[in-house]
Design a protein around this motif. Structure first.
Motif, PDB file in Angstrom:
ATOM      1  N   ARG A  31       0.844  -1.197   0.000  1.00  0.00           N
ATOM      2  CA  ARG A  31       0.000   0.000   0.000  1.00  0.00           C
ATOM      3  C   ARG A  31       0.878   1.246   0.000  1.00  0.00           C
ATOM      4  O   ARG A  31       1.792   1.364   0.798  1.00  0.00           O
ATOM      5  CB  ARG A  31      -0.912   0.045   1.233  1.00  0.00           C
ATOM      6  CG  ARG A  31      -2.151  -0.830   1.124  1.00  0.00           C
ATOM      7  CD  ARG A  31      -2.980  -0.670   2.385  1.00  0.00           C
ATOM      8  NE  ARG A  31      -4.215  -1.415   2.305  1.00  0.00           N
ATOM      9  CZ  ARG A  31      -5.384  -0.899   1.932  1.00  0.00           C
ATOM     10  NH1 ARG A  31      -5.453   0.382   1.616  1.00  0.00           N
ATOM     11  NH2 ARG A  31      -6.469  -1.637   1.895  1.00  0.00           N
ATOM     12  N   LYS A  32       0.574   2.181  -0.888  1.00  0.00           N
ATOM     13  CA  LYS A  32       1.339   3.419  -0.916  1.00  0.00           C
ATOM     14  C   LYS A  32       0.958   4.334   0.234  1.00  0.00           C
ATOM     15  O   LYS A  32       1.755   5.164   0.670  1.00  0.00           O
ATOM     16  CB  LYS A  32       1.118   4.126  -2.253  1.00  0.00           C
ATOM     17  CG  LYS A  32       1.707   3.379  -3.441  1.00  0.00           C
ATOM     18  CD  LYS A  32       1.539   4.171  -4.727  1.00  0.00           C
ATOM     19  CE  LYS A  32       2.159   3.416  -5.905  1.00  0.00           C
ATOM     20  NZ  LYS A  32       1.990   4.156  -7.191  1.00  0.00           N
ATOM     21  N   LYS A  33      -0.256   4.214   0.721  1.00  0.00           N
ATOM     22  CA  LYS A  33      -0.711   5.016   1.841  1.00  0.00           C
ATOM     23  C   LYS A  33      -1.824   4.254   2.535  1.00  0.00           C
ATOM     24  O   LYS A  33      -2.400   3.328   1.968  1.00  0.00           O
ATOM     25  CB  LYS A  33      -1.168   6.400   1.382  1.00  0.00           C
ATOM     26  CG  LYS A  33      -2.330   6.391   0.390  1.00  0.00           C
ATOM     27  CD  LYS A  33      -2.723   7.813   0.016  1.00  0.00           C
ATOM     28  CE  LYS A  33      -3.928   7.786  -0.910  1.00  0.00           C
ATOM     29  NZ  LYS A  33      -4.370   9.123  -1.285  1.00  0.00           N
ATOM     30  N   PRO A  34      -2.126   4.607   3.751  1.00  0.00           N
ATOM     31  CA  PRO A  34      -1.526   5.671   4.558  1.00  0.00           C
ATOM     32  C   PRO A  34      -0.266   5.197   5.286  1.00  0.00           C
ATOM     33  O   PRO A  34       0.043   4.001   5.302  1.00  0.00           O
ATOM     34  CB  PRO A  34      -2.628   6.006   5.545  1.00  0.00           C
ATOM     35  CG  PRO A  34      -3.318   4.692   5.752  1.00  0.00           C
ATOM     36  CD  PRO A  34      -3.269   3.977   4.432  1.00  0.00           C
ATOM     37  N   VAL A  35       0.413   6.153   5.890  1.00  0.00           N
ATOM     38  CA  VAL A  35       1.597   5.894   6.707  1.00  0.00           C
ATOM     39  C   VAL A  35       1.424   6.671   8.001  1.00  0.00           C
ATOM     40  O   VAL A  35       1.086   7.853   7.967  1.00  0.00           O
ATOM     41  CB  VAL A  35       2.880   6.343   5.981  1.00  0.00           C
ATOM     42  CG1 VAL A  35       4.093   6.148   6.876  1.00  0.00           C
ATOM     43  CG2 VAL A  35       3.058   5.583   4.663  1.00  0.00           C
ATOM     44  N   PHE A  36       1.647   6.019   9.128  1.00  0.00           N
ATOM     45  CA  PHE A  36       1.440   6.672  10.420  1.00  0.00           C
ATOM     46  C   PHE A  36       2.709   6.610  11.263  1.00  0.00           C
ATOM     47  O   PHE A  36       3.352   5.557  11.361  1.00  0.00           O
ATOM     48  CB  PHE A  36       0.305   6.008  11.200  1.00  0.00           C
ATOM     49  CG  PHE A  36      -1.046   6.175  10.556  1.00  0.00           C
ATOM     50  CD1 PHE A  36      -1.715   7.386  10.632  1.00  0.00           C
ATOM     51  CD2 PHE A  36      -1.628   5.141   9.850  1.00  0.00           C
ATOM     52  CE1 PHE A  36      -2.953   7.556  10.035  1.00  0.00           C
ATOM     53  CE2 PHE A  36      -2.863   5.296   9.252  1.00  0.00           C
ATOM     54  CZ  PHE A  36      -3.530   6.507   9.340  1.00  0.00           C
ATOM     55  N   THR A  37       3.061   7.719  11.861  1.00  0.00           N
ATOM     56  CA  THR A  37       4.195   7.781  12.784  1.00  0.00           C
ATOM     57  C   THR A  37       3.670   8.036  14.196  1.00  0.00           C
ATOM     58  O   THR A  37       2.833   8.924  14.405  1.00  0.00           O
ATOM     59  CB  THR A  37       5.168   8.897  12.385  1.00  0.00           C
ATOM     60  OG1 THR A  37       5.696   8.606  11.093  1.00  0.00           O
ATOM     61  CG2 THR A  37       6.326   9.001  13.380  1.00  0.00           C
ATOM     62  N   GLY A  38       4.135   7.242  15.136  1.00  0.00           N
ATOM     63  CA  GLY A  38       3.689   7.388  16.515  1.00  0.00           C
ATOM     64  C   GLY A  38       4.261   6.284  17.379  1.00  0.00           C
ATOM     65  O   GLY A  38       5.158   5.551  16.972  1.00  0.00           O
ATOM     66  N   GLY A  39       3.713   6.148  18.565  1.00  0.00           N
ATOM     67  CA  GLY A  39       4.212   5.152  19.497  1.00  0.00           C
ATOM     68  C   GLY A  39       3.789   3.740  19.137  1.00  0.00           C
ATOM     69  O   GLY A  39       2.726   3.519  18.548  1.00  0.00           O
ATOM     70  N   MET A  40       4.644   2.778  19.474  1.00  0.00           N
ATOM     71  CA  MET A  40       4.331   1.360  19.339  1.00  0.00           C
ATOM     72  C   MET A  40       4.814   0.655  20.598  1.00  0.00           C
ATOM     73  O   MET A  40       5.845   1.016  21.166  1.00  0.00           O
ATOM     74  CB  MET A  40       5.025   0.750  18.120  1.00  0.00           C
ATOM     75  CG  MET A  40       4.691  -0.726  17.901  1.00  0.00           C
ATOM     76  SD  MET A  40       5.661  -1.520  16.589  1.00  0.00           S
ATOM     77  CE  MET A  40       7.171  -1.904  17.487  1.00  0.00           C
ATOM     78  N   VAL A  41       4.071  -0.348  21.031  1.00  0.00           N
ATOM     79  CA  VAL A  41       4.485  -1.140  22.183  1.00  0.00           C
ATOM     80  C   VAL A  41       4.300  -2.613  21.854  1.00  0.00           C
ATOM     81  O   VAL A  41       3.306  -3.003  21.226  1.00  0.00           O
ATOM     82  CB  VAL A  41       3.687  -0.750  23.454  1.00  0.00           C
ATOM     83  CG1 VAL A  41       2.189  -0.975  23.267  1.00  0.00           C
ATOM     84  CG2 VAL A  41       4.200  -1.513  24.669  1.00  0.00           C
ATOM     85  N   PHE A  42       5.273  -3.423  22.232  1.00  0.00           N
ATOM     86  CA  PHE A  42       5.155  -4.865  22.059  1.00  0.00           C
ATOM     87  C   PHE A  42       4.261  -5.429  23.157  1.00  0.00           C
ATOM     88  O   PHE A  42       4.350  -5.028  24.325  1.00  0.00           O
ATOM     89  CB  PHE A  42       6.527  -5.540  22.121  1.00  0.00           C
ATOM     90  CG  PHE A  42       7.378  -5.302  20.907  1.00  0.00           C
ATOM     91  CD1 PHE A  42       7.320  -6.162  19.823  1.00  0.00           C
ATOM     92  CD2 PHE A  42       8.236  -4.217  20.847  1.00  0.00           C
ATOM     93  CE1 PHE A  42       8.101  -5.950  18.699  1.00  0.00           C
ATOM     94  CE2 PHE A  42       9.031  -3.988  19.735  1.00  0.00           C
ATOM     95  CZ  PHE A  42       8.961  -4.856  18.652  1.00  0.00           C
ATOM     96  N   THR A  43       3.394  -6.355  22.777  1.00  0.00           N
ATOM     97  CA  THR A  43       2.555  -7.068  23.736  1.00  0.00           C
ATOM     98  C   THR A  43       3.009  -8.530  23.760  1.00  0.00           C
ATOM     99  O   THR A  43       3.889  -8.928  23.001  1.00  0.00           O
ATOM    100  CB  THR A  43       1.076  -6.990  23.335  1.00  0.00           C
ATOM    101  OG1 THR A  43       0.883  -7.743  22.119  1.00  0.00           O
ATOM    102  CG2 THR A  43       0.643  -5.548  23.104  1.00  0.00           C
ATOM    103  N   HIS A  44       2.397  -9.319  24.610  1.00  0.00           N
ATOM    104  CA  HIS A  44       2.780 -10.723  24.677  1.00  0.00           C
ATOM    105  C   HIS A  44       2.429 -11.464  23.382  1.00  0.00           C
ATOM    106  O   HIS A  44       3.043 -12.491  23.059  1.00  0.00           O
ATOM    107  CB  HIS A  44       2.092 -11.415  25.857  1.00  0.00           C
ATOM    108  CG  HIS A  44       2.740 -11.111  27.174  1.00  0.00           C
ATOM    109  ND1 HIS A  44       2.373 -10.019  27.936  1.00  0.00           N
ATOM    110  CD2 HIS A  44       3.749 -11.729  27.845  1.00  0.00           C
ATOM    111  CE1 HIS A  44       3.130  -9.996  29.027  1.00  0.00           C
ATOM    112  NE2 HIS A  44       3.962 -11.013  28.995  1.00  0.00           N
ATOM    113  N   ARG A  45       1.456 -10.941  22.648  1.00  0.00           N
ATOM    114  CA  ARG A  45       1.022 -11.652  21.436  1.00  0.00           C
ATOM    115  C   ARG A  45       1.291 -10.881  20.151  1.00  0.00           C
ATOM    116  O   ARG A  45       1.066 -11.415  19.067  1.00  0.00           O
ATOM    117  CB  ARG A  45      -0.467 -11.963  21.528  1.00  0.00           C
ATOM    118  CG  ARG A  45      -0.831 -12.778  22.752  1.00  0.00           C
ATOM    119  CD  ARG A  45      -2.080 -13.576  22.550  1.00  0.00           C
ATOM    120  NE  ARG A  45      -3.259 -12.759  22.265  1.00  0.00           N
ATOM    121  CZ  ARG A  45      -4.449 -13.272  21.975  1.00  0.00           C
ATOM    122  NH1 ARG A  45      -4.597 -14.585  21.900  1.00  0.00           N
ATOM    123  NH2 ARG A  45      -5.478 -12.480  21.750  1.00  0.00           N
ATOM    124  N   GLY A  46       1.739  -9.620  20.257  1.00  0.00           N
ATOM    125  CA  GLY A  46       1.940  -8.848  19.043  1.00  0.00           C
ATOM    126  C   GLY A  46       2.390  -7.440  19.316  1.00  0.00           C
ATOM    127  O   GLY A  46       3.331  -7.214  20.075  1.00  0.00           O
TER     128      GLY A  46
END
Length: 395
Positions: free
Chosen positions: A216-231
């Protein structure tokens, strides 16, 4: 008696529609199977309710017809709702990116909407299950657990399938189908991903990323990410999830706005005796350990193969992960899809083939970005339908 307007669903959109219709002189009744109104409002924004976004316009929404929401959003803007909040002397603050929150509790927003309904003489009927809706060509008959309700217009504001623990149901979709309206396939949105290569050892690790979908050419999002136990979860992940169709891979840039290879090349020049983790000092240590493993060894940077350094840099700027699915409606903030906008008026939210039937809020195929956009759609679509239904009653 025959009511002018019956609103089904005492959430954000429903209370806004009922208050609008009632204050325009329409005899209005508000029905909900829950025993209290605004349950989803109460838990939103960590209990402080991200009640709108100053940037809200049609470009911040996903829909099969992205411009459908343009009219309602243009006629009832974030500043209009903010003026209502300030009228009630509710203190608020802007957190980031135009997101507005209560300083105090989300309960203030619910109380405000209840008061607005009372100002319009709206009758609340809570703990009232809806069993059937029929139409004889003139009047709607709503069969409920508390008896029959006759109304000239019905506004469906029962939301979507997200957060079933709060009482979410598919009643709006069932009724829409019953009256011949088309449905865009619903799916969880603003929802965490489960990953095929889940890393429970990284659970709790958070960082800023840019997230997109492979192909996909869009959309693109910049922000926080956190790892969880499953993903993975976090704002950037929730945002991109609204565009995931069930098969695309997830593309992450772990160093947004930076050329990881150039950064690493300079570090190798300036600190040749350092070891591999020095290349990724800006990232969380637990994540660095995972990224370096299998790419670089224990030798100093000066002795590491240039090819291996390039491979590590490529992974930092373009890490591809494969979702096995999402966490589903139980963890989704909203449902995407819903009543097809082709069957509704963008001016009034009225069904084109069923005069007097309106559909608003999350039940419609209009899904906002994270950050107050979905509440603004609830307010705007509620006002549009409430005005139209009151006008239809001659109020």
């Amino acid at each position: 008696m025959t009511w002018d307007v019956a609103v089904v669903g005492a959430g954000a959109a429903g209370m806004m529609a009922a208050a609008t219709a009632g204050q325009r002189g329409a005899r209005t009744i508000l029905l909900d199977h829950a025993d209290q109104p605004g349950r989803k409002i109460l838990i939103s924004g960590g209990g402080r309710c991200n009640f709108t976004n100053l940037k809200a316009d049609w470009t911040y929404y996903r829909s099969e017809n992205p411009r459908f929401c343009r009219s309602a959003l243009a006629r009832y803007r974030p500043q209009d709702f903010l003026s209502l909040v300030e009228k009630y002397r509710i203190r608020w603050h802007e957190k980031e990116l135009g997101q507005l929150f209560c300083d105090g509790s989300a309960r203030q927003i619910v109380s405000m909407l209840e008061d607005e309904c009372r100002a319009g003489g709206v009758e609340f009927r809570l703990g009232c299950s809806l069993r059937n809706v029929s139409h004889d060509g003139h009047v709607f008959m709503l069969e409920t657990g508390q008896g029959s309700v006759r109304a000239r217009s019905v506004i469906l504001a029962t939301g979507g399938l997200a957060l079933p623990k709060l009482g979410a149901t598919d009643i709006a979709l069932k009724l829409a189908r019953q009256f011949g309206l088309r449905i865009v396939s619903p799916a969880p949105a603003l929802v965490p991903f489960r990953l095929e290569e889940a890393r429970p050892d990284l659970a709790g690790v958070s960082l800023q990323v840019t997230a997109s979908l492979v192909g996909r050419k869009k959309p693109v999002f910049t922000g926080g990410m956190v790892f969880t136990h499953r993903g993975v979860s976090g704002p950037a992940i929730l945002q991109i999830s609204s565009w995931w169709e069930g098969h695309e891979a997830l593309r992450l840039n772990l160093a947004p706005g930076r050329d990881a290879h150039e950064d690493m090349r300079l570090i190798c020049q300036q600190r040749p005796r350092a070891h591999a983790p020095a290349l990724l000092e800006a990232l969380p240590a637990r994540l660095v350990k995972v990224l370096v493993a299998g790419t670089l060894d224990d030798r100093p940077l000066a002795e590491q193969p240039a090819k291996a350094v390039r491979a590590l840099a490529a992974q930092v700027n373009d890490w591809v992960l494969h979702p096995a699915g999402t966490e589903g409606y139980a963890k989704a903030e909203v449902m995407r899809g819903g009543v097809d906008t082709r069957d509704l008026s963008s001016q009034t939210m009225e069904a084109r083939t069923v005069p007097g039937l309106y559909v608003i809020g999350e039940a419609v195929d209009v899904t906002g970005w994270l950050g107050g956009y979905n509440f603004q759609w609830a307010w705007a679509s509620g006002v549009a339908a409430g005005q139209a239904a009151a006008g239809r009653a001659g109020a």
